[in-house]
Scaffold this active site. Structure first.
Site, PDB file in Angstrom:
ATOM      1  N   ASP A 380       0.873  -1.160   0.000  1.00  0.00           N
ATOM      2  CA  ASP A 380       0.000   0.000   0.000  1.00  0.00           C
ATOM      3  C   ASP A 380       0.920   1.222   0.000  1.00  0.00           C
ATOM      4  OD1 ASP A 380      -2.272   1.598   0.492  1.00  0.00           O
ATOM      5  OD2 ASP A 380      -1.747   1.638   2.610  1.00  0.00           O
ATOM      6  N   LYS A 381       0.406   2.374  -0.323  1.00  0.00           N
ATOM      7  CA  LYS A 381       1.285   3.542  -0.317  1.00  0.00           C
ATOM      8  C   LYS A 381       1.123   4.355   0.973  1.00  0.00           C
ATOM      9  CE  LYS A 381       0.418   7.260  -2.747  1.00  0.00           C
ATOM     10  NZ  LYS A 381       0.532   8.393  -1.829  1.00  0.00           N
ATOM     11  N   THR A 382      -0.076   4.909   1.123  1.00  0.00           N
ATOM     12  CA  THR A 382      -0.283   5.824   2.229  1.00  0.00           C
ATOM     13  C   THR A 382      -0.171   5.100   3.557  1.00  0.00           C
ATOM     14  OG1 THR A 382      -1.836   6.887   0.792  1.00  0.00           O
ATOM     15  CG2 THR A 382      -1.806   7.617   3.074  1.00  0.00           C
ATOM     16  N   THR A 635      -2.351   1.452  -4.706  1.00  0.00           N
ATOM     17  CA  THR A 635      -2.765   2.590  -3.904  1.00  0.00           C
ATOM     18  C   THR A 635      -4.103   3.131  -4.387  1.00  0.00           C
ATOM     19  OG1 THR A 635      -2.214   4.851  -3.343  1.00  0.00           O
ATOM     20  CG2 THR A 635      -1.313   4.019  -5.392  1.00  0.00           C
ATOM     21  N   ASP A 637      -4.574   6.224  -4.316  1.00  0.00           N
ATOM     22  CA  ASP A 637      -4.250   7.584  -4.731  1.00  0.00           C
ATOM     23  C   ASP A 637      -4.209   7.716  -6.242  1.00  0.00           C
ATOM     24  OD1 ASP A 637      -3.802  10.078  -3.751  1.00  0.00           O
ATOM     25  OD2 ASP A 637      -2.174   9.413  -2.433  1.00  0.00           O
ATOM     26  N   LYS A 732      -7.368  -4.858  -4.889  1.00  0.00           N
ATOM     27  CA  LYS A 732      -6.083  -5.207  -4.281  1.00  0.00           C
ATOM     28  C   LYS A 732      -6.037  -6.708  -4.018  1.00  0.00           C
ATOM     29  CE  LYS A 732      -4.993  -0.867  -1.906  1.00  0.00           C
ATOM     30  NZ  LYS A 732      -4.652  -0.228  -0.639  1.00  0.00           N
ATOM     31  N   ASP A 751      -1.526  -0.732   5.920  1.00  0.00           N
ATOM     32  CA  ASP A 751      -1.746  -0.217   7.270  1.00  0.00           C
ATOM     33  C   ASP A 751      -3.205   0.066   7.572  1.00  0.00           C
ATOM     34  OD1 ASP A 751      -1.975   2.023   5.585  1.00  0.00           O
ATOM     35  OD2 ASP A 751      -1.656   3.318   7.319  1.00  0.00           O
ATOM     36  N   ASP A 755      -6.706  -2.291   3.338  1.00  0.00           N
ATOM     37  CA  ASP A 755      -5.703  -3.287   2.968  1.00  0.00           C
ATOM     38  C   ASP A 755      -6.004  -4.661   3.552  1.00  0.00           C
ATOM     39  OD1 ASP A 755      -4.168  -1.254   1.726  1.00  0.00           O
ATOM     40  OD2 ASP A 755      -3.476  -0.648   3.708  1.00  0.00           O
TER      41      ASP A 755
END
Lengths: 1001, 348
Positions: A380-382, A635, A637, A732, A751, A755
């Site tokens: 994941d990114k954020t 992500t 985003d 995902k 996080d 996810d």
């Protein structure tokens, strides 16, 4: 299916279960049968039981049945005891929860009863800091606005306080009336969705408002939550006992199987087949020998006419002789070392996060080896790569970009001046920032205001607004108060159009208390807001600003508003209420209604929020990629932000070193063509040393995953790096599934709640205990505090675990095969009749003690130092490729055991020939030879020795002699005085010494 | 999975809050210890060429002398082996040995002349050796009852003695089982010229067996009473603990070729002495083609004449020294760095 709950009505109460919670798996009565049943579902256990039963037939058993029954019972008892202990603890905690005293209303009066006696329809009273005993629909609180605060940490892991409101129909009821309240709640049958509760309530006369009133999750108090900052609250029990949301979502997760476990199972199967082959061959040979030779041996005295089953006797004897080929101890040994690996992770200081005080934790203790075999990491990114510490950096209001020079809009003089000048656009923008959210301001006694927000973005916006003098001071129920330049502005919040990942925006309807004007405030992703701009608004500057910010790696939000006429609002409000009280498809209906209001917005501006990379992220990704792990970034985003972050953290390289291939398009054809093109480029350039990566967005991905799965699978195999943006949680998970279907070991790290599905789907789920709560960490197999710990988790813990298990499992087979081959060889000199060379005690002890205990210290073995491994991450490729445990390494161990068995046997029968060939002595010589060999094999295979390893290996060696000397003193034991005799013979020691040297060759 | 953890949280609600408080007060940092951090001091032997060569060399240097000593010990043993099963059959019956051995009317007496090749110091061990005799056969080796031999109260227990448990009229056999039933019954007596060489049959069995496995108050009964006589009969007035031939026989051999002690001769024999053996050839090995041999042997610290260990040591030791030299040469000609010295490991 619906459930009707009649409030406070005794006659309906028995329709549903009481509030007795039961997490236990067993009862006192069914424990033994159920536990045995569970244990015997495993193939290995069935096998051992069959062997043990066969051994009860004394005609065929080569050894005392106790030699199998003993270990079998011990192993069963150990795991049954563990289960029983766990279950007992669950029982105790259930009992505590069940017997907790709670106040309920009965016959109009409050009574103190045990929590387990709550029935559906009861009104339950809770005081501050008490736990909610069952799922309640809120009917009253101590707060005049009809709200209360709850902590839901036990339910979803989120630590912020959530506001719960009483349904409108119950507003204004005093405590006296709450005792007498009657009515009906129509709610769905119990489910486990803790974010949805689509129900409605209707109060019976004499209560004023007997309209149907919708209920949402915001009107509930769910079991296991705590009431905070509220003196008391009361509610109607709707779900009780194991039917609560919490109870329903309790479930045993599918146990994950590591690649190594699968391999060990496969090898066990192969050994089993080998064993059958041995049994068939030796069994037939034995029968032939019996008929041709043994009948001539008059002293054996075979009968001439035998029952038919005699033909089975010799094969069955060999089956029993060979049953030790499959080591009975391997399961227990593996469980032990695996739990040690997990403990080492829990204990590791270097992956303890000082900042948030989080140690790493291995929730799943069984899959550490898989960490060493990871091939794909989906991240994941954020909050995973970034800190998820949002800071408002820049903004674009009405075409003016603020914060460009300093990089911090809050310090931009122009913006400060604009605020001071009451520039209307800026003020509107700041008002939306301050109001359009679900943040709860909390005023401390000293007067400072802090904000509790579920979304870090909202937190950043509200804080930025307050720094720019538009301060959200309080939010009491429907009233929000804003301080602006010492002026107090009151707003009434009429409706909240909630954020969903499909809508990608949220809106709020407020009315200015002074002017009575009604406004719609919206904020959301640019593509969700900009198309809603009113006709004629110039949005080009905003589009440019969004691009610009995204290139800087900033997260952008688009803010807009619209004034509503009273008629329009009232009309819409009715629809909204209707949709909200729908029992079916509520989410979809609400979204549709929301869309009816969210249009022709006046776009106010763009906010840009910075989310910094976590420490050590680029280095970690670099090292893990060197070790052959491929990274995919998934992500929610937008594309440009995602690419920017990917560049920053070394995930992709900029031209000319790397090349980014885009898969996009709006229609199916476009996407298909784009995919084809990318695939082509990928195929051509796959030989070049260029780093290729592809980027795909959620929309295109949806089309691809439904239509062009095969082409995409090929792409996935070719591409080492991918960026998927704008993906939903289920996408995902789908991507993880796709990679899994190509036989890759996947690790998903994230996080947040979005996810969770991916984490559960992947072979290994790693959760970062982050700011978005503990949801991901709870669902994960491993939880860590920071992304950079992944390096150590994989390279150190994963690799060591893999190496250790590889050795342990193959060694277990080696030592079992060794003793078994000696038995087989002996059968060739004993008339293929299935005589056991070893006595029962020795056989049992050999498997359970002598050879099992020293090898357990392999958990301390380190082939290379941690430093060497992190400096040369390429070494992980060995683990990934499964170099240490595969059919060929296993064949090596197999050959080794055969070779060792032959040598030990030949040396023994030649050194102890003629007058020395006494059965008990010879058996002990062969056994000692095996023990000497195995001690040296363990020593040779381990790379580093701590004193514990020395102790285990040589202590065990000494224990072998001590135990056997002790047994040799018992006259009734089979080997009376044998060990004393042997130890006095020089030829015994000389034989031992020559036995071990053969392992050099 | 997520709910799994929270389930515990619900039920012991109180502790959840306590845990939070504790968390704030003290850190959850793992406690340091060398064990938990996997940092226990460890020695890391690395198999460098030097090490390997020295180990091989050392093993060679130790093994060769041991081998030589063992071989010398084996060479010291003087052994006379005489196979008599074939020679003792009357010439007219060599075609039908089975008829010969089964016919009780034919005398089984037989005389053999042995020549001493080398001087033999007393005690001289007299063994009989059987070939192709499977005392380790599953059916045979289990056919005994140790409790019955050890304890007179249990003399009636004959479990696991099949098929020699009871006499035809159902009386329990003591000692029961195939092993005892097939007791070896050839006898030997020796003379040197006119001089009688006494065979001392005392203490030929293990002391521990006489004292603990075969009782002083258990007497043979119903033994060899059946229609089919296996081997030697036992004097039913002598307790089992003194039936040393039985005790020796019941120490079953692990291999189909084995020797059992018949007795000892406490006389020194000189080279070229001729010894006359008078034997009665009673035991049937003809039905399965087994050989019977008479063995006279001296013994050393290493046991009888067995040069296997000596050769094994010489071969292993020689091989080790050879390898040590080979490795040294290889190392000198074409030095190869050890992975650990290379620092970085190339993975292909």
């Amino acid at each position: 299916m619906k459930r009707f709950v009649y409030i406070n009505d005794e006659s309906y109460q028995n329709d549903y279960c009481d509030n007795q919670i039961s997490n236990t798996k067993y009862t006192l009565w069914n424990f033994l049968p159920k536990n045995l049943w569970e244990q015997f579902r495993r193939f290995m256990n069935q096998y051992f039981l069959l062997i043990a039963c066969l051994q009860l037939w004394s005609l065929i058993t080569p050894v005392n049945p106790a030699s199998t029954w003993g270990p079998l019972i011990v192993i069963f008892a150990v795991s049954a005891t563990k289960e029983a202990w766990d279950d007992y603890n669950r029982y105790i905690s259930d009992k505590q929860a069940n017997e907790k005293k709670v106040w309920i209303v009965k016959n109009g009066a409050r009574k103190h009863i045990q929590a387990q006696d709550i029935r559906v329809g009861n009104i339950v009273w809770i005081r501050e800091n008490e736990e909610v005993p069952c799922d309640l629909v809120l009917t009253g609180t101590s707060e005049p606005q009809g709200i209360c605060h709850v902590e839901t940490a036990a339910l979803d892991g989120e630590i912020d306080l959530k506001t719960r409101v009483i349904p409108t129909t119950c507003i204004g009821l005093d405590s006296e009336q709450l005792h007498k309240i009657k009515g009906v709640i129509e709610c769905p049958i119990p489910d486990k969705d803790i974010r949805r509760f689509d129900a409605n309530i209707r109060l019976f006369p004499p209560f004023i408002d007997n309209d149907i009133c919708p209920l949402t999750i915001n009107n509930t108090l769910l079991q296991s939550c705590y009431l905070r900052n509220t003196e008391w609250a009361c509610g109607v029990a709707v779900y009780t006992g194991n039917e609560t949301k919490l109870g329903m979502s309790r479930g045993v997760p599918e146990p994950k199987l590591t690649a190594m476990d699968a391999m060990i199972d496969k090898l066990t199967g192969a050994i089993f087949l080998f064993q059958l082959a041995v049994v068939v061959v030796l069994g037939s040979a034995g029968n032939v020998w019996k008929d041709t030779e043994a009948r001539k041996q008059w002293y054996v005295k075979y009968d001439d006419d035998e029952p038919w089953y005699q033909i089975l006797v010799i094969p069955l004897r060999f089956e029993l002789l060979c049953s030790i080929m499959i080591p009975i101890s391997i399961k227990v040994s593996l469980d032990f070392v695996k739990s040690m690996y997990a403990k080492f992770i829990d204990w590791d200081e270097e992956i303890y996060d000082q900042e948030t005080d989080t140690p790493a934790h291995a929730a799943n203790t069984a899959i550490s080896e898989d960490l060493g075999q990871v091939e794909y990491i989906l991240t994941d990114k954020t909050g995973t790569l970034t800190e998820n510490k949002m800071i408002f950096r820049r903004c674009c209001i009405a075409g003016t970009l603020y914060g460009n020079e300093s990089g911090d809009a809050l310090k931009d003089i122009e913006l400060l001046n604009a605020v001071a000048d009451n520039s209307p656009h800026v003020i509107k923008f700041l008002t939306v920032m301050a109001l359009c959210n679900t943040v709860i301001p909390i005023k401390s006694p000293s007067g400072t205001i802090s904000y509790k927000a579920q979304s870090q973005d909202e937190d950043a916006l509200v804080n930025a607004a307050s720094n720019l003098h538009v301060v959200l001071v309080s939010k009491n129920g429907n009233n929000a108060e804003i301080h602006f330049n010492r002026r107090v502005i009151q707003y009434e919040i009429l409706d909240i159009l909630e954020f969903t990942s499909d809508r990608k925006r949220m809106s709020i309807v407020i009315s200015d208390s002074q002017s009575g004007k009604i406004f719609l405030l919206s904020k959301g992703a640019d593509e969700a807001i900009l198309p809603l701009a009113y006709c004629g608004q110039q949005i080009k500057t905003f589009v440019d600003a969004v691009d610009k910010y995204a290139q800087l790696g900033l997260r952008t939000l688009c803010l807009g508003w619209r004034e509503l006429s009273l008629e329009e609002y009232l009309e819409w409000s009715r629809l909204f209420k209707e949709a909200n009280s729908a029992l079916v498809d509520r989410e979809w209906k609400v979204a549709e209604v929301c869309q009816k209001l969210e249009h022709t917005l006046d776009i106010l501006g763009i906010s840009a929020i910075e989310d910094r990379l976590q420490d050590g992220v680029p280095e970690t990704i670099e090292i893990l990629r060197q070790s052959g792990i491929n990274f995919w970034m998934l992500t929610g985003d937008k594309q440009s932000t995602a690419i920017q972050i990917a560049l920053l953290c070394n995930l992709i390289s900029s031209e000319p070193k790397g090349q980014l291939l885009y898969i996009n398009g709006k229609t199916e054809d476009e996407v298909a063509r784009s995919l084809e093109r990318v695939l082509l480029t990928m195929r051509i350039t796959s030989s070049e040393p260029k780093e290729l990566a592809f980027v795909v967005d959620g929309w295109a991905l949806e089309i691809i995953l439904t239509r062009y799965k095969e082409a995409f699978t090929e792409l996935a195999v070719l591409s080492k790096t991918a960026i998927c943006c704008r993906v939903t949680p289920s996408q995902k998970a789908q991507l993880v599934k796709l990679l899994k279907s190509c036989d890759y070991r996947t690790l998903a790290i994230g996080d947040g709640g979005n996810d969770v599905r991916m984490i559960q789907q992947a072979h290994i789920g790693v959760g970062i205990s982050g700011r978005e709560g503990l949801q991901a960490a709870r669902a994960a197999d491993y939880s860590i505090g920071k992304f950079r710990f992944l390096k150590r988790l994989i390279l150190v813990h994963g690799r060591y675990s893999y190496n250790r298990t590889a050795f342990l499992s193959q060694y277990s087979f080696y030592k079992s095969l060794l003793i078994c081959f000696i038995q087989i060889l002996f059968s060739f000199v004993s008339g293929i009749a299935g005589t056991s060379l070893f006595n029962s005690v020795s056989l049992m002890a050999y498997n359970v003690f002598y050879t099992s205990i020293p090898v357990l210290t392999t958990v301390l073995d380190k082939d290379l130092s941690e430093k060497t491994v992190t400096q040369n991450p390429e070494i992980l490729l060995y683990c990934q490729a499964g170099r240490l445990l595969n059919p060929s390494t296993f064949a090596g161990w197999f050959g080794r055991s055969l070779y060792h068995a032959i040598v030990v046997f030949l040396i023994t029968i030649h050194a102890y020939a003629n007058e020395k060939s006494e059965m008990e002595e010879l058996s002990m010589v062969a056994l000692s030879g095996s023990i000497w060999l195995q001690a040296f094999v363990v020593t040779l295979e381990m790379s580093s020795f701590t004193f514990l390893q020395f102790l285990a290996i040589w202590g065990n060696f000494a224990a072998f002699y001590v135990i056997n000397l002790c047994i040799s003193t018992i006259p009734t034991a089979g080997m009376y005085t044998i060990m004393f005799r042997l130890c006095r013979q020089p030829s015994y020691w000389i034989t031992m010494l020559v036995s071990i040297t053969i392992m050099f060759f | 999975m997520m709910m799994d953890g929270s389930a515990a949280g619900t039920s012991n609600g109180g502790s959840g809050a306590d845990g939070d408080a504790a968390r704030r007060n003290n850190t959850r940092m793992p406690k340091y210890s060398k064990f938990t951090q996997q940092e226990l001091p460890a020695c890391k032997p690395i198999l460098t060429p030097k090490w390997v060569v020295s180990v091989f060399f050392l093993v060679g240097v130790v093994f060769v002398p041991v081998g030589v000593v063992s071989l010398l010990a084996a060479q010291d043993v003087v052994e006379i082996i005489d196979r008599y099963d074939h020679a003792c059959v009357p010439p007219n019956m060599t075609d039908n040995k089975l008829a010969y051995i089964k016919n009780d009317t034919i005398s089984k007496e037989c005389t053999r002349i042995l020549t001493v090749t080398k001087e033999m110091k007393q005690p001289i061990y007299v063994y009989y050796q059987l070939d192709n005799f499977y005392q380790n056969h599953r059916r045979y080796v289990k056919s005994r009852n140790d409790a019955q031999l050890r304890d007179y109260k249990k003399s009636n227990t004959t479990t696991s003695c099949d098929p020699e448990r009871f006499t035809a009229d159902g009386k329990p056999i003591v000692p029961c089982g195939l092993i005892a039933w097939s007791l070896f019954n050839d006898t030997y007596s020796f003379t040197r010229g006119k001089e009688n060489l006494t065979v001392n049959k005392k203490d030929i069995s293990w002391k521990s067996d006489r004292e603990h496995k075969f009782a002083k108050n258990v007497y043979p009964s119903n033994f060899q009473n059946g229609a089919l006589i296996g081997g030697k009969k036992l004097n039913s007035s002598i307790p089992l603990s003194e039936q040393e031939d039985l005790i020796v026989w019941m120490r079953t051999a692990a291999l189909p070729t084995f020797r059992k002690l018949y007795g000892r001769i406490y006389v020194d024999l000189k080279a070229n002495d001729t010894i006359t053996v008078r034997l009665s050839n009673n035991y049937n090995t003809y039905s399965f083609g087994g050989k019977k041999k008479l063995v006279l042997s001296t013994a050393t610290w290493l046991g009888g004449k067995n040069d296997f260990l000596g050769f094994a040591y010489l071969i292993v030791g020689g091989l080790c020294i050879f390898l040590a030299f080979a490795f040294t040469l290889l190392y000198l000609i074409k030095p190869r760095l050890v992975a650990f010295e290379l620092r970085s490991i190339t993975v292909k």
